[in-house]
Design a protein around this motif. Structure first.
Motif, mmCIF file in Angstrom:
data_model
loop_
_atom_site.group_PDB
_atom_site.id
_atom_site.type_symbol
_atom_site.label_atom_id
_atom_site.label_comp_id
_atom_site.label_asym_id
_atom_site.label_seq_id
_atom_site.Cartn_x
_atom_site.Cartn_y
_atom_site.Cartn_z
ATOM 1 N N SER A 52 0.876 -1.175 0.000
ATOM 2 C CA SER A 52 0.000 0.000 0.000
ATOM 3 C C SER A 52 0.907 1.217 0.000
ATOM 4 O O SER A 52 1.740 1.383 0.876
ATOM 5 N N LEU A 53 0.768 2.013 -1.044
ATOM 6 C CA LEU A 53 1.689 3.129 -1.274
ATOM 7 C C LEU A 53 0.928 4.415 -1.491
ATOM 8 O O LEU A 53 -0.243 4.406 -1.873
ATOM 9 N N THR A 54 1.632 5.529 -1.297
ATOM 10 C CA THR A 54 1.072 6.824 -1.657
ATOM 11 C C THR A 54 2.028 7.481 -2.626
ATOM 12 O O THR A 54 3.230 7.237 -2.594
ATOM 13 N N GLY A 55 1.457 8.341 -3.464
ATOM 14 C CA GLY A 55 2.268 9.078 -4.425
ATOM 15 C C GLY A 55 1.796 10.515 -4.488
ATOM 16 O O GLY A 55 0.703 10.854 -4.039
ATOM 17 N N ARG A 56 2.644 11.368 -5.046
ATOM 18 C CA ARG A 56 2.322 12.784 -5.130
ATOM 19 C C ARG A 56 1.444 13.035 -6.345
ATOM 20 O O ARG A 56 1.750 12.552 -7.434
#
Lengths: 186, 187
Positions: free
Chosen positions: B120-124
């Protein structure tokens, strides 16, 4: 760009103020450093004996000026170096800053949704709140206006229910639906 | 799915798949098709990739939620997110439910609870700059911050958590690294 012009003039004022402060500091510090030695400028070099007089004159002239509030800008805390991303990561990912896993979540026995142990089940609460709102609407319709609340008790009756002997003098609110299972009749 | 351009009927020449928005790498990961498995091989667990783009939230704040649910089973993750007060928790919960639905419908997952969050990742996202007016004619440049959220669900029970590395293990590794050093071009 009006905003830019106005923005630069406080900068100029600040720079001028800083220059004045620094000048004052230099003049104030140098007597302290040289001390018993003669001052580098003017009359003190020519005459050795009254070497203290120019100092005293300088000091009194110094002490007349009260250090203003804005001088303290030079002693304000400021970061010395840029914090590297490694240092920033250590701070942001420290276990104290991570979100803790909650261990107090259970299943509500009534509806099967999730609930916290010390909190009412959200679904059941919403259900009861909706029904209560309907009952209160009926009450408002019966009362007709503000400040008409009766002095007797209220009883809520659903479809196919008759008032008993206990509900003699009470105000009766009719709801046109089946009695919900959680609303027990006395 | 893209239709073959050499279709027989003239009416079906209308392109049914118009590229509405350019597909990102994460969305394309759902399209990979493996060759059929041989009878003796262990079953390959199903992988479901899902994401949501341009969420009005900060990627750093979203990262804490992504770190919370990494490695959990989907039911546990949904429970934790339901009782979390952050704005991103609601968004991630919707994404997980969508992904679960997709898994059952399209990816041949038998039990919707038998999924765990592998990544589970976040990105800009895309930022927009605006002026924030202060007093005395001063102004600051404000950034309207958006983020993306990516999640990969894998079928099966969640893997047991790795035991934490002790100081003794780290010391052993260090000593082993020192012992592995060699001098090149010698006997």
């Amino acid at each position: 760009m009006a905003a830019l012009v106005v923005f630069s003039s406080p900068l100029l004022r600040l720079r001028a103020l800083l220059q004045r402060c620094w000048g004052r500091l230099e003049r104030g510090l140098l007597p302290g450093f040289s001390g018993p030695q003669s001052l580098p400028w003017g009359p003190a070099l020519a005459v050795q004996a009254p070497a203290f007089l120019p100092e005293l004159v300088e000091d009194t002239s110094q002490s007349n000026e009260v250090p203003s509030f804005l001088d303290s800008i030079l002693w304000m805390a400021a970061p010395k170096k840029r914090r590297t991303i490694e240092v920033n990561r250590c701070r942001r990912r420290n276990p104290s800053k991570l979100i803790k896993v909650k261990r107090n979540i259970d299943v509500c026995p009534e509806c099967g949704h999730l609930k916290q142990k010390h909190v009412l089940c959200g679904y059941c609460y919403a259900k009861v709140k909706a029904e209560t709102r309907q009952i209160r609407l009926e009450m408002h319709k019966k009362e007709g206006g503000p400040f008409n609340a009766p002095t007797v008790e209220t009883v809520v009756l659903y479809d196919g229910e008759q008032p008993t002997e206990k509900d003699e003098g009470k105000r009766i609110i009719e709801r046109a639906r089946k009695r919900p299972s959680w609303f027990i009749q006395n | 799915r893209l239709l073959a351009s050499g279709s027989v009927f003239p009416l079906s020449c209308i392109h049914t798949s118009t590229p509405l928005e350019k597909l990102g790498k994460w969305e394309k990961k759902n399209r990979i098709v493996y060759p059929p498995q041989l009878p003796g091989e262990p079953r390959r667990p199903a992988e479901i990739y899902h994401c949501r783009r341009e969420i009005k939230y900060s990627k750093d704040k979203m990262w804490y939620l992504a770190k919370l649910i990494k490695g959990m089973s989907i039911d546990q993750a949904l429970a934790q997110l339901e009782f979390n007060d952050k704005k991103g928790a609601k968004v991630i919960k919707e994404v997980l439910l969508e992904a679960q639905e997709m898994a059952v419908r399209n990816h041949n997952v038998e039990f919707k609870s038998n999924l765990y969050i592998a990544e589970s990742l976040t990105g800009r996202g895309q930022y927009v700059k605006q002026i924030r007016y202060h007093g005395k004619g001063m102004f600051g440049i404000m950034k309207i911050v958006r983020c993306h959220y990516f999640v990969k669900l894998v079928e099966g029970p969640p893997p047991p958590p790795e035991p934490l590395k002790t100081g003794f293990d780290q010391a052993k590794e260090y000593v082993q690294q020192l012992r592995n050093r060699t001098i090149t071009h010698t006997l």
